[in-house]
Design a protein around this motif. Sequence first.
Motif, PDB file in Angstrom:
ATOM      1  N   UNK A 109      83.056   7.515  23.536  1.00  0.00           N
ATOM      2  CA  UNK A 109      82.031   8.354  22.924  1.00  0.00           C
ATOM      3  C   UNK A 109      81.340   7.662  21.748  1.00  0.00           C
ATOM      4  N   UNK A 110      82.130   7.118  20.829  1.00  0.00           N
ATOM      5  CA  UNK A 110      81.549   6.491  19.635  1.00  0.00           C
ATOM      6  C   UNK A 110      80.638   5.326  20.011  1.00  0.00           C
ATOM      7  N   UNK A 111      81.060   4.514  20.956  1.00  0.00           N
ATOM      8  CA  UNK A 111      80.252   3.385  21.412  1.00  0.00           C
ATOM      9  C   UNK A 111      78.947   3.875  22.019  1.00  0.00           C
ATOM     10  N   UNK A 112      79.039   4.919  22.819  1.00  0.00           N
ATOM     11  CA  UNK A 112      77.864   5.462  23.508  1.00  0.00           C
ATOM     12  C   UNK A 112      76.869   6.063  22.508  1.00  0.00           C
ATOM     13  N   UNK A 113      77.373   6.798  21.518  1.00  0.00           N
ATOM     14  CA  UNK A 113      76.482   7.400  20.533  1.00  0.00           C
ATOM     15  C   UNK A 113      75.754   6.323  19.729  1.00  0.00           C
ATOM     16  N   UNK A 114      76.488   5.286  19.340  1.00  0.00           N
ATOM     17  CA  UNK A 114      75.870   4.199  18.587  1.00  0.00           C
ATOM     18  C   UNK A 114      74.786   3.529  19.406  1.00  0.00           C
ATOM     19  N   UNK A 115      75.062   3.308  20.666  1.00  0.00           N
ATOM     20  CA  UNK A 115      74.088   2.665  21.559  1.00  0.00           C
ATOM     21  C   UNK A 115      72.847   3.525  21.727  1.00  0.00           C
ATOM     22  N   UNK A 116      73.030   4.822  21.938  1.00  0.00           N
ATOM     23  CA  UNK A 116      71.905   5.723  22.183  1.00  0.00           C
ATOM     24  C   UNK A 116      71.042   5.895  20.942  1.00  0.00           C
ATOM     25  N   UNK A 117      71.670   6.011  19.786  1.00  0.00           N
ATOM     26  CA  UNK A 117      70.930   6.294  18.557  1.00  0.00           C
ATOM     27  C   UNK A 117      70.285   5.050  17.965  1.00  0.00           C
ATOM     28  N   UNK A 172      66.947  23.716  41.803  1.00  0.00           N
ATOM     29  CA  UNK A 172      66.265  23.361  40.564  1.00  0.00           C
ATOM     30  C   UNK A 172      66.694  21.953  40.165  1.00  0.00           C
ATOM     31  N   UNK A 173      65.734  21.147  39.700  1.00  0.00           N
ATOM     32  CA  UNK A 173      66.019  19.789  39.250  1.00  0.00           C
ATOM     33  C   UNK A 173      65.667  19.650  37.779  1.00  0.00           C
ATOM     34  N   UNK A 174      66.444  18.842  37.073  1.00  0.00           N
ATOM     35  CA  UNK A 174      66.158  18.505  35.684  1.00  0.00           C
ATOM     36  C   UNK A 174      65.360  17.209  35.670  1.00  0.00           C
ATOM     37  N   UNK A 175      64.183  17.261  35.062  1.00  0.00           N
ATOM     38  CA  UNK A 175      63.293  16.103  35.006  1.00  0.00           C
ATOM     39  C   UNK A 175      63.284  15.531  33.596  1.00  0.00           C
ATOM     40  N   UNK A 176      63.566  14.252  33.485  1.00  0.00           N
ATOM     41  CA  UNK A 176      63.467  13.537  32.218  1.00  0.00           C
ATOM     42  C   UNK A 176      62.715  12.246  32.445  1.00  0.00           C
ATOM     43  N   UNK A 235      69.916  12.111  22.734  1.00  0.00           N
ATOM     44  CA  UNK A 235      69.164  12.045  21.481  1.00  0.00           C
ATOM     45  C   UNK A 235      67.657  12.075  21.728  1.00  0.00           C
ATOM     46  N   UNK A 236      67.224  13.042  22.547  1.00  0.00           N
ATOM     47  CA  UNK A 236      65.814  13.177  22.889  1.00  0.00           C
ATOM     48  C   UNK A 236      65.143  14.237  22.004  1.00  0.00           C
ATOM     49  N   UNK A 237      63.842  14.186  21.953  1.00  0.00           N
ATOM     50  CA  UNK A 237      63.077  15.193  21.223  1.00  0.00           C
ATOM     51  C   UNK A 237      62.814  16.390  22.131  1.00  0.00           C
TER      52      UNK A 237
END
Length: 219
Positions: free
Chosen positions: A5-13, A146-150, A177-179
Amino acid sequence: MQMTFALRRKEIITSPSPVKEILGRWPALRLESQVCAEFQCITNQNLTNTFYAELDCHTAKTGKTADALAEFLRVHDLKDQHDVHTSRTTVLCALPVYLREDASKFFKTCTIEDDSEEPDVDSSVALLTVVRELPDIALQHNPEKISIILENEAVITGLQRLSDAFLLMFGLIYALDLSYPKEMANTFEFIQKVPLGLDDGKLKPRVLALKSDLLIHAQ
């Protein structure tokens, strides 16, 4: 996933990447259970339990606060059978109407004939509902899926309920970490700060008005 988790959050942010690349590296984020687990790691809150408990609490109240919601309520009342899922769908579709937002770019609809494995949707953040026939009003209680579109791509497909799709969308926005989509900023802020109680700071006027209205009806 919990160990990384910590590695992933750092990478994403710190090193933002396209959603497709992030999900390619962390494919478990396409799973409902993992999205909810990720949300809990970020906020220390159970997304599913809190979201549905608060949504159901306000189900009977939200639609009674503005004449603009009359058509949604009419369609809801015309159904032969009602359950918690139809009520949740009505509330989620009614929220942006009450908050005077144009949800057409977020709640998108297409027919089975127009659908494909890779829906072509020109929208950075949207929920695409597949139906047999296009409705007169954007309120579908029994969609085909239903589909989620990003970022113009379907990242999760095959969902059967709008409430589940909306919940996962909210969780993914936090996990990646999207708007919030600009056209639905008030709706997402309401979900974040009122039902979920996250960052309960100063509310925008329309969101504050809805919160106040709900408190009045709760008395």
